[in-house]
Design an enzyme around this catalytic site. Structure first.
Site, mmCIF file in Angstrom:
data_model
loop_
_atom_site.group_PDB
_atom_site.id
_atom_site.type_symbol
_atom_site.label_atom_id
_atom_site.label_comp_id
_atom_site.label_asym_id
_atom_site.label_seq_id
_atom_site.Cartn_x
_atom_site.Cartn_y
_atom_site.Cartn_z
ATOM 1 N N HIS A 103 1.095 -1.073 0.122
ATOM 2 C CA HIS A 103 0.193 0.156 0.238
ATOM 3 C C HIS A 103 0.267 1.097 -0.200
ATOM 4 C CE1 HIS A 103 -3.932 -1.993 0.045
ATOM 5 N NE2 HIS A 103 -3.710 -2.980 1.632
ATOM 6 N N ARG A 109 7.447 -6.100 3.236
ATOM 7 C CA ARG A 109 6.390 -6.976 3.268
ATOM 8 C C ARG A 109 5.840 -6.816 1.698
ATOM 9 N NH1 ARG A 109 -0.202 -5.645 5.049
ATOM 10 N NH2 ARG A 109 0.216 -3.300 4.049
ATOM 11 N N ASP A 149 16.849 -11.265 -3.637
ATOM 12 C CA ASP A 149 17.819 -11.373 -4.871
ATOM 13 C C ASP A 149 17.880 -9.469 -3.886
ATOM 14 O OD1 ASP A 149 17.888 -13.746 -5.413
ATOM 15 O OD2 ASP A 149 17.241 -13.235 -7.868
ATOM 16 N N GLU A 158 -5.454 -11.981 7.295
ATOM 17 C CA GLU A 158 -6.301 -10.831 7.560
ATOM 18 C C GLU A 158 -7.678 -11.149 6.667
ATOM 19 O OE1 GLU A 158 -3.705 -7.662 4.565
ATOM 20 O OE2 GLU A 158 -3.096 -9.077 3.285
ATOM 21 N N ASP A 172 -8.328 -4.602 7.346
ATOM 22 C CA ASP A 172 -8.205 -5.805 6.123
ATOM 23 C C ASP A 172 -9.690 -6.975 6.435
ATOM 24 O OD1 ASP A 172 -8.256 -5.301 3.602
ATOM 25 O OD2 ASP A 172 -5.797 -5.359 3.714
#
Length: 281
Positions: A58, A83, A97, A162, A188
């Site tokens: 977000h 996240r 990576d 969530e 959520d």
């Protein structure tokens, strides 16, 4: 020049250690980094918090900006978690990576999705992570001896609970080998339960506490997002091991509003010295 692996930079290791002292015993207190700014990330890293969540779901973050933030916070005694925007094998490969050692995967609703995330962080034959260590910061461009064989030591995987479906399946998700922790997202979760914007609804709190209890029973740590202090403390008492208690953008928004309102309430003028300069200068 060979570099050593850093398993102590993983949540798996850190949750076994004492807190920096900002939270109750055993609870790691974290701050959300959503601005996309490496400078802001570094400011947050020096706050004394135990961990940071660098968000790409977000927030206006990209691979490049996350890399800059990982660089910015690396010298601080704070644990960064990234996240991802989605449970996607390509995205997981790319962020690993980059050198992200702690991943949070959103919207994991069942054990099958959890197993897919685990497979994405592991090299074959135990998973499907693409092999590009010679090109990757994660292996310090092949300067870490035996990185391919030992990569699992440097990675922790948390999956986000969530939705109501995920709550119903939380025990099965926790049972997946390779899921190191769960993180509960009340916003959520509230929306999926029909309580949009009501993270403090009693049924939402009960669902969060059900997940915390399931994690304790499974012997795995659970975290939660809780910006209301009383709620955060309640969840810590219920067994939350790592808690997000604020976000950079929210702190800036609320603090700037409070400061502006304070001066507006007094006619907009602060105290000045004899030369007309603000007295705090």
């Amino acid at each position: 020049m060979p570099f050593r692996l850093e398993p102590e930079r993983t949540f798996r290791h850190a949750l076994e250690q004492p807190s920096n002292g900002v939270g109750p015993a055993g609870a790691k207190i974290g701050l959300w980094v959503c601005s996309g700014s490496a400078l802001v990330a570094e400011i947050m890293a020096g706050s004394g918090a135990d961990w940071l969540l660098i968000d790409t779901e977000h927030s206006p973050n990209s691979l490049e900006s996350v890399l800059a933030q990982l660089h910015a916070v690396h010298g601080y005694p704070v644990l960064p978690m990234v996240r991802l925007p989605w449970n996607d094998v390509v995205l997981i490969k790319q962020y690993l990576d980059l050198g992200a050692q702690n991943l949070l995967i959103p919207m994991v609703n069942d054990a099958e999705q959890a197993r897919a995330a685990v497979a994405a962080v592991r090299y074959p034959p135990h998973g499907v992570r693409g092999v590009g260590s010679a090109l990757a910061r994660a292996a310090r461009w092949n300067r870490i001896p035996d990185y391919l064989a030992r990569a699992d030591e440097t990675i922790s995987l948390a999956v986000q609970i969530e939705t109501g479906e995920a709550v119903e399946n939380v025990e099965e998700i926790l049972a997946v080998d390779g899921v190191d922790a769960i993180f509960i997202g009340p916003s959520d979760l509230a929306a999926s339960m029909g309580y949009l914007g009501q993270q403090e609804h009693p049924e939402v709190i009960a669902a969060v506490e059900r997940c915390l209890a399931a994690a304790q029973a499974a012997g795995k740590p659970a975290g939660v997002n809780a910006f209301v202090e009383a709620t955060a403390r309640r969840y810590i008492e219920a067994g939350a091991r790592f808690v997000l208690v604020g976000a950079d953008v929210a702190i800036l928004a609320r603090s700037s509003e409070e400061l502006a309102a304070r001066y507006s309430a007094t006619g907009g003028a602060g105290t000045t010295d004899d030369a007309g300069r603000p007295a705090s200068y």
